[in-house]
Motif scaffolding. Structure first.
Motif, short mmCIF file in Angstrom:
data_model
loop_
_atom_site.label_atom_id
_atom_site.label_comp_id
_atom_site.label_asym_id
_atom_site.label_seq_id
_atom_site.Cartn_x
_atom_site.Cartn_y
_atom_site.Cartn_z
N MET A 77 0.83 -1.20 0.00
CA MET A 77 0.00 0.00 0.00
C MET A 77 0.87 1.26 0.00
O MET A 77 1.76 1.39 0.84
N GLY A 78 0.64 2.13 -0.93
CA GLY A 78 1.36 3.40 -1.01
C GLY A 78 2.73 3.32 -1.65
O GLY A 78 3.42 4.34 -1.78
N GLU A 79 3.16 2.14 -2.08
CA GLU A 79 4.51 1.96 -2.63
C GLU A 79 4.55 1.87 -4.16
O GLU A 79 5.62 1.65 -4.72
N LEU A 80 3.43 2.06 -4.81
CA LEU A 80 3.40 1.88 -6.27
C LEU A 80 4.42 2.78 -6.98
O LEU A 80 5.18 2.28 -7.81
N PRO A 81 4.49 4.08 -6.70
CA PRO A 81 5.48 4.91 -7.41
C PRO A 81 6.92 4.47 -7.15
O PRO A 81 7.75 4.44 -8.06
N ARG A 82 7.22 4.10 -5.90
CA ARG A 82 8.57 3.65 -5.57
C ARG A 82 8.90 2.36 -6.31
O ARG A 82 9.99 2.20 -6.86
N VAL A 83 7.94 1.42 -6.35
CA VAL A 83 8.17 0.15 -7.03
C VAL A 83 8.34 0.38 -8.54
O VAL A 83 9.22 -0.21 -9.17
N ALA A 84 7.55 1.24 -9.12
CA ALA A 84 7.68 1.54 -10.55
C ALA A 84 9.08 2.09 -10.85
O ALA A 84 9.72 1.68 -11.83
N ALA A 85 9.56 2.99 -10.02
CA ALA A 85 10.90 3.56 -10.20
C ALA A 85 11.97 2.49 -10.01
O ALA A 85 12.96 2.45 -10.75
N LEU A 86 11.79 1.63 -9.03
CA LEU A 86 12.75 0.56 -8.77
C LEU A 86 12.82 -0.41 -9.93
O LEU A 86 13.91 -0.80 -10.37
N LEU A 87 11.67 -0.79 -10.47
CA LEU A 87 11.64 -1.68 -11.63
C LEU A 87 12.39 -1.07 -12.81
O LEU A 87 13.14 -1.75 -13.51
N ALA A 88 12.21 0.22 -13.02
CA ALA A 88 12.89 0.91 -14.12
C ALA A 88 14.40 0.97 -13.88
O ALA A 88 15.18 1.04 -14.84
N ASP A 89 14.82 0.91 -12.63
CA ASP A 89 16.23 1.05 -12.27
C ASP A 89 17.01 -0.26 -12.27
O ASP A 89 18.23 -0.25 -12.24
N ILE A 90 16.33 -1.39 -12.32
CA ILE A 90 17.01 -2.69 -12.26
C ILE A 90 17.40 -3.11 -13.67
O ILE A 90 16.54 -3.41 -14.50
N PRO A 91 18.69 -3.14 -13.99
CA PRO A 91 19.11 -3.38 -15.37
C PRO A 91 18.79 -4.77 -15.91
O PRO A 91 18.65 -4.95 -17.12
N GLU A 92 18.64 -5.74 -15.03
CA GLU A 92 18.31 -7.10 -15.49
C GLU A 92 16.88 -7.19 -16.02
O GLU A 92 16.54 -8.13 -16.74
N ILE A 93 16.04 -6.24 -15.67
CA ILE A 93 14.66 -6.22 -16.17
C ILE A 93 14.69 -5.62 -17.56
O ILE A 93 15.05 -4.46 -17.74
N VAL A 94 14.32 -6.43 -18.55
CA VAL A 94 14.39 -5.98 -19.94
C VAL A 94 13.09 -5.35 -20.42
O VAL A 94 13.09 -4.62 -21.41
N GLU A 95 12.00 -5.65 -19.76
CA GLU A 95 10.73 -5.00 -20.05
C GLU A 95 9.79 -5.19 -18.87
O GLU A 95 9.94 -6.13 -18.10
#
Length: 163
Positions: free
Chosen positions: A92-110
């Motif tokens: 709860m309340g962490e959606l923006p942080r998680v979105a930014a974190l996902l964008a910051d992890i280089p192993e995530i290709v999409e």
């Protein structure tokens, strides 16, 4: 028959009703199959001059229908033999942080934001299971995850059906 659609142009205005004709569809299909095709070969393929084919491709770029050209990389040849999908449900309340974190992890290709129980589905390629564990561990303080290992890919990314 032309298909009308809404596209984004470079200045982020939306244009509705862009008509794509059969030649546009042929150009898109050819470029999706080989983005490095020469304009001379593209013109021959669709029955027009190289200049006409180039003009049409440039028009499709200007309209935002073509947003870029890319190369397909073989993750296994790059030493990234392990692929996985990680479904992510932020706390709860962490959606923006998680979105930014996902964008910051280089192993995530999409990564896509989706409807349903989870908010995101991320695709990741890593060399070893330990590397996957580190990716997941970065998310755990802010989200629940559910991971599925990719066994094979019977359908590779392809162009959506045109027309």
């Amino acid at each position: 028959m032309s298909r009308h659609s809404e596209v984004n142009v470079k200045n982020n205005r939306r244009i509705s009703g862009v008509a794509l004709d059969a030649a546009d569809h042929q150009i898109l299909t050819a470029l999706a199959g080989n983005a490095r095709i020469s304009m001379a070969d593209l013109g021959r393929l669709i029955g027009m001059s190289a200049q006409s084919a180039a003009d049409r491709a440039r028009r499709l770029e200007d309209l935002g229908v073509i947003s870029g050209y890319t190369v397909k990389l073989d993750h296994v040849a790059l030493g990234l033999a392990l692929g996985a999908y990680i479904r992510v449900r932020p706390a709860m309340g962490e959606l923006p942080r998680v979105a930014a974190l996902l964008a910051d992890i280089p192993e995530i290709v999409e990564c896509d934001r989706v409807t349903g129980d989870d908010c995101f589905i991320a695709k990741v390629f890593v060399a070893r299971i330990e590397d996957l564990e580190r990716v997941i561990d970065r998310l755990l303080p802010y989200a629940q995850t559910n991971t599925s290992i990719i066994q094979s890919s019977p359908v590779w990314r392809r162009t959506p059906r045109l027309g």
